[in-house]
Design a protein around this motif. Sequence first.
Motif, mmCIF file in Angstrom:
data_model
loop_
_atom_site.group_PDB
_atom_site.id
_atom_site.type_symbol
_atom_site.label_atom_id
_atom_site.label_comp_id
_atom_site.label_asym_id
_atom_site.label_seq_id
_atom_site.Cartn_x
_atom_site.Cartn_y
_atom_site.Cartn_z
ATOM 1 N N ALA A 122 0.845 -1.204 0.000
ATOM 2 C CA ALA A 122 0.000 0.000 0.000
ATOM 3 C C ALA A 122 0.878 1.250 0.000
ATOM 4 C CB ALA A 122 -0.919 -0.003 1.213
ATOM 5 N N GLN A 123 0.391 2.293 -0.660
ATOM 6 C CA GLN A 123 1.146 3.543 -0.777
ATOM 7 C C GLN A 123 0.477 4.645 0.043
ATOM 8 O OE1 GLN A 123 4.148 3.489 -2.860
ATOM 9 N NE2 GLN A 123 3.541 1.371 -2.389
ATOM 10 N N ARG A 124 1.283 5.428 0.726
ATOM 11 C CA ARG A 124 0.741 6.572 1.467
ATOM 12 C C ARG A 124 0.328 7.669 0.487
ATOM 13 N NH1 ARG A 124 2.115 7.153 7.072
ATOM 14 N NH2 ARG A 124 3.157 5.281 7.854
ATOM 15 N N VAL A 125 -0.778 8.331 0.803
ATOM 16 C CA VAL A 125 -1.269 9.438 -0.029
ATOM 17 C C VAL A 125 -1.412 10.651 0.877
ATOM 18 C CG1 VAL A 125 -3.137 10.265 -1.503
ATOM 19 C CG2 VAL A 125 -2.466 7.849 -1.577
ATOM 20 N N TYR A 126 -0.798 11.765 0.476
ATOM 21 C CA TYR A 126 -0.760 12.964 1.320
ATOM 22 C C TYR A 126 -1.607 14.117 0.785
ATOM 23 C CZ TYR A 126 3.133 10.579 3.529
ATOM 24 O OH TYR A 126 3.916 9.649 4.189
ATOM 25 N N LEU A 139 -2.848 20.190 -3.416
ATOM 26 C CA LEU A 139 -3.745 20.327 -2.271
ATOM 27 C C LEU A 139 -3.371 19.260 -1.247
ATOM 28 C CD1 LEU A 139 -7.054 20.567 -4.350
ATOM 29 C CD2 LEU A 139 -5.624 22.470 -3.566
ATOM 30 N N SER A 140 -2.721 19.667 -0.167
ATOM 31 C CA SER A 140 -2.260 18.713 0.840
ATOM 32 C C SER A 140 -3.344 18.464 1.884
ATOM 33 C CB SER A 140 -0.998 19.228 1.534
ATOM 34 O OG SER A 140 0.061 19.364 0.605
ATOM 35 N N TYR A 141 -3.416 17.220 2.368
ATOM 36 C CA TYR A 141 -4.311 16.927 3.485
ATOM 37 C C TYR A 141 -3.842 17.703 4.710
ATOM 38 C CZ TYR A 141 -5.925 12.717 0.933
ATOM 39 O OH TYR A 141 -6.449 11.841 0.026
ATOM 40 N N PRO A 142 -4.753 18.271 5.498
ATOM 41 C CA PRO A 142 -4.351 18.975 6.733
ATOM 42 C C PRO A 142 -4.101 17.966 7.860
ATOM 43 C CG PRO A 142 -6.726 19.176 6.416
ATOM 44 C CD PRO A 142 -6.193 18.443 5.207
ATOM 45 N N LEU A 143 -2.901 17.392 7.880
ATOM 46 C CA LEU A 143 -2.582 16.296 8.799
ATOM 47 C C LEU A 143 -1.741 16.729 9.995
ATOM 48 C CD1 LEU A 143 -1.635 13.632 6.081
ATOM 49 C CD2 LEU A 143 -3.788 13.789 7.354
#
Length: 522
Positions: A122-126, A139-143
């Motif tokens: 599985a690949q991380r998606v940001y 557009l980055s996730y607000p993590l």
Amino acid sequence: MMDQCALGWILASVVGAAALYFLFGKKNCGASNERRRESLKNIATTNGECKPSNSDGDIIIVGAGVAGSALAYTLAKDGRRVHVIERDLTEPDRIVGELLQPGGYLKLTELGLEDCVDDIDAQRVYGYALFKDGKDTRLSYPLEKFHSDVSGRSFHNGRFIQRMRQKAATLPNVRLVQGTVTSLLEKNGTIKGVQYKNKSGQETTAYAPLTIVCDGCFSNLRRTLCNPKVDVPSCFVGLVLENCDLPYANHGHVILADPSPILFYPISSTEIRCLVDVPGQKVPSISNGEMANYLKNVVAPQIPPQLYDSFIAAIDKGNIRTMPNRSMPADPYPTPGALLMGDAFNMRHPLTGGGMTVALSDIVVLRDLLKPLRDLNDAPSLCKYLEAFYTLRKPVASTINTLAGALYKVFCASPDQARKEMRQACFDYLSLGGIFSNGPVSLLSGLNPRPLSLVFHFFAVAVYGVGRLLIPFPSPKRVWIGVRLISGASAIIFPIIKAEGVRQMFFPKTIAAYYRSPPVVR
């Protein structure tokens, strides 16, 4: 620029609040009950009493996809005896259900299933990258407020499902069998179990106090438990690109193409999934070469140059898949002894990758409702209590559903000038960054799925588009386009909200079912 944004904030709030007033309406309860009575005519009936001692467990789950497998593990972990019946236990091979949003990953973690994304490449998606007319924005996730492990995950759908099936099957109180459920068993209006053909084709029955139907988008049982209004706005054409790099690593890519969006995202360390949306229910023929010509001549010129050669190579390789994109608002018939979950119950356009997030969120809601119950055999009382499920799930599920439907319509190309302006305004609004991108991306990611935030940002985009038209010098033509832009935005989002249910979505605490208490065991 900031004057336009401030104007957008103020007008969006006014327009959104005023429009909600006009969406209230009473449902035709008599017609709904009549539809349910008609649907029950198609359910097999049982003779004699179905006693708990003869049951095959506390709960029967029909289907072992994402929803069914996760639900089986969750309920079994709480001590329930679970009997899962799945049509095909071999690894599925699908072109959707491959992107789990960060909000969905948080729910997966809450259920204790986070290790199911391990050991499947599985690949991380940001976040996402958005492309339009040669321009792009990230557009980055607000993590920032979350643990470092929290992000989106993308993978082969079949590998993910097999991992969840394996984990569920490790629990001694889960019985996982292969079989095709042909009907629900009903007695005096209560579902007592199911009739199914086992792996060898033999007809058999299974009984339990509660049957949960999770048999997916092609469900043949949903008509007995809900009023299905399935819409097929488009189809996905799926390809796998090999050994190439995305312009933005570990991001989903959305190309605002003509006539509709194109998606790219990683599904392993060496593979990129491409999904080409084709509006309507008919797609070019694969067998006679029409599809390959369409992809090469219409689609290929619109994709980022970095992906062009791999895209053409994937077409020439010939492994082209298609799948209809379905949407269906949840409209259940509360039925003693039975419940619907997953895509059998509720679907939305897969553009935003929200399906698994909704399913996992629903499982958390149902788990918490069932936790205080020791006995599930009082079907009428249980049914009345579980009406709370349909209300409690609404704010999250309806926000993700509405966003998917609205965003798809905005992202599709149109000859109408007002629709063109809305599409461009959406791209420019998201490109502003800060709260203008964080708010919508929080909705998209499932990290903050609030209905009022959705309405606010949707109309902020529309009013921002009007501001672009009127500044610096408005003209009668531009004013008229602006009016049509607001009108068109309303025509996109309000029918979706009305289908989802305004009270349930925005004001769930005004519904009696919200406050249902667990039935008292006598």
